[in-house]
Design a protein around this motif. Sequence first.
Motif, short mmCIF file in Angstrom:
data_model
loop_
_atom_site.label_atom_id
_atom_site.label_comp_id
_atom_site.label_asym_id
_atom_site.label_seq_id
_atom_site.Cartn_x
_atom_site.Cartn_y
_atom_site.Cartn_z
N ASP A 65 39.53 17.81 121.76
CA ASP A 65 39.19 19.23 121.75
C ASP A 65 38.63 19.65 123.11
OD1 ASP A 65 38.83 21.60 119.73
OD2 ASP A 65 36.98 21.56 120.91
N ASN A 66 38.69 20.92 123.41
CA ASN A 66 38.18 21.43 124.69
C ASN A 66 36.66 21.53 124.75
OD1 ASN A 66 40.73 21.70 125.80
ND2 ASN A 66 40.99 23.74 124.96
N HIS A 67 36.01 21.47 123.61
CA HIS A 67 34.56 21.63 123.58
C HIS A 67 33.88 20.27 123.43
CE1 HIS A 67 30.56 23.01 122.42
NE2 HIS A 67 30.89 24.17 122.98
N GLU A 69 30.99 19.38 122.38
CA GLU A 69 30.23 19.11 121.16
C GLU A 69 31.14 18.73 120.00
OE1 GLU A 69 26.25 20.78 118.94
OE2 GLU A 69 27.31 22.09 120.33
N VAL A 70 32.34 19.29 119.98
CA VAL A 70 33.33 18.90 118.97
C VAL A 70 33.75 17.45 119.23
CG1 VAL A 70 35.66 19.33 118.09
CG2 VAL A 70 34.14 21.26 118.57
N GLN A 71 34.00 17.12 120.49
CA GLN A 71 34.37 15.74 120.83
C GLN A 71 33.28 14.76 120.43
OE1 GLN A 71 34.97 16.51 125.05
NE2 GLN A 71 37.15 16.10 124.82
N ARG A 72 32.04 15.10 120.75
CA ARG A 72 30.92 14.22 120.42
C ARG A 72 30.80 14.04 118.91
NH1 ARG A 72 25.25 16.43 121.84
NH2 ARG A 72 25.59 17.43 119.83
N THR A 73 30.91 15.14 118.16
CA THR A 73 30.77 15.06 116.71
C THR A 73 31.92 14.27 116.09
OG1 THR A 73 29.65 17.20 116.76
CG2 THR A 73 30.41 16.43 114.61
N ALA A 74 33.13 14.42 116.63
CA ALA A 74 34.27 13.65 116.12
C ALA A 74 34.05 12.16 116.37
CB ALA A 74 35.56 14.12 116.78
N ALA A 75 33.57 11.80 117.55
CA ALA A 75 33.29 10.38 117.84
C ALA A 75 32.20 9.85 116.92
CB ALA A 75 32.89 10.22 119.30
N GLU A 76 31.18 10.65 116.70
CA GLU A 76 30.08 10.26 115.80
C GLU A 76 30.61 10.03 114.38
OE1 GLU A 76 25.71 12.05 116.73
OE2 GLU A 76 27.18 13.38 115.86
N ALA A 77 31.45 10.96 113.93
CA ALA A 77 32.02 10.84 112.58
C ALA A 77 32.86 9.57 112.47
CB ALA A 77 32.84 12.07 112.25
N LEU A 78 33.68 9.30 113.47
CA LEU A 78 34.50 8.09 113.44
C LEU A 78 33.62 6.84 113.42
CD1 LEU A 78 37.39 9.07 115.84
CD2 LEU A 78 37.59 8.55 113.41
N GLY A 79 32.51 6.90 114.12
CA GLY A 79 31.59 5.77 114.13
C GLY A 79 31.04 5.43 112.76
N SER A 80 31.04 6.40 111.86
CA SER A 80 30.54 6.15 110.50
C SER A 80 31.67 5.81 109.52
CB SER A 80 29.76 7.36 110.00
OG SER A 80 30.63 8.45 109.78
N MET A 81 32.91 5.74 110.01
CA MET A 81 34.05 5.50 109.12
C MET A 81 34.52 4.05 109.11
SD MET A 81 36.29 8.92 109.72
CE MET A 81 36.13 10.22 108.51
N GLY A 82 33.83 3.18 109.82
CA GLY A 82 34.13 1.75 109.77
C GLY A 82 35.57 1.39 110.05
N LEU A 95 36.48 8.66 125.80
CA LEU A 95 35.28 9.49 125.94
C LEU A 95 34.12 8.77 126.62
CD1 LEU A 95 35.23 11.28 122.46
CD2 LEU A 95 36.08 12.15 124.65
N GLN A 96 34.27 7.48 126.88
CA GLN A 96 33.17 6.72 127.50
C GLN A 96 32.82 7.23 128.89
OE1 GLN A 96 32.76 2.26 126.41
NE2 GLN A 96 34.86 2.65 127.04
N ARG A 97 33.77 7.81 129.57
CA ARG A 97 33.53 8.31 130.92
C ARG A 97 33.48 9.84 130.95
NH1 ARG A 97 33.88 3.54 132.91
NH2 ARG A 97 35.65 2.20 133.11
N HIS A 98 33.13 10.42 129.82
CA HIS A 98 33.05 11.88 129.72
C HIS A 98 31.98 12.42 130.65
CE1 HIS A 98 32.61 15.85 127.87
NE2 HIS A 98 33.79 15.64 127.32
N ARG A 99 32.19 13.62 131.18
CA ARG A 99 31.22 14.22 132.12
C ARG A 99 29.89 14.53 131.45
NH1 ARG A 99 34.99 17.82 130.79
NH2 ARG A 99 34.35 19.81 129.89
N ASP A 100 29.89 14.69 130.13
CA ASP A 100 28.64 14.93 129.40
C ASP A 100 28.12 13.59 128.90
OD1 ASP A 100 27.13 15.41 126.72
OD2 ASP A 100 27.09 17.35 127.74
N ARG A 101 26.92 13.24 129.33
CA ARG A 101 26.36 11.92 128.98
C ARG A 101 26.21 11.71 127.48
NH1 ARG A 101 21.59 11.07 133.32
NH2 ARG A 101 22.80 9.94 134.86
N SER A 102 25.89 12.77 126.75
CA SER A 102 25.71 12.60 125.30
C SER A 102 27.02 12.20 124.64
CB SER A 102 25.12 13.86 124.67
OG SER A 102 26.06 14.91 124.66
N VAL A 103 28.14 12.71 125.15
CA VAL A 103 29.45 12.35 124.60
C VAL A 103 29.76 10.89 124.90
CG1 VAL A 103 31.93 12.81 124.65
CG2 VAL A 103 30.32 14.72 124.74
#
Length: 129
Positions: A65-67, A69-82, A95-103
């Motif tokens: 996604d272009n946003h 926060e959507v990318q971060r939330t999607a990664a977070e959600a996948l992290g809980s899906m085992g 996303l490991q090299r994303h310009r936003d550190r939180s992502v």
Amino acid sequence: SCNSASHVLCTWDALLQLGRPGEDAVFDLLPHASLPQRIEALRLIGTSRPTNARRAAAVASWLEDNHWEVQRTAAEALGSMGKFAKPHAAEIVGLQRHRDRSVSRVARVALRRVHGQGLTGLAQYGVAT
């Protein structure tokens, strides 16, 4: 209980509980939702059970996604899906090299969660263990 501010999410939660037809409805509606609703819906999909491969694939599609926060939330959600998120590990790596550190931080955590407690196998994705 649902209040007026979260009625859309309550509806989507109820739909997810219906199985495949409800999931299809949520996945069809998600692109038309507002940014805050999309973020909360991805969070909901990641935490609601049962988790399955279809849900993981739908969430993974939002990693590009272009946003941020959507990318971060999607990664977070996948992290809980085992194990269901394992086929999407290579996408999370992007996303490991994303310009936003939180992502990038969430992407690293998600990869570790997808592969369980042991970090074996993460090297194939270029993750330092």
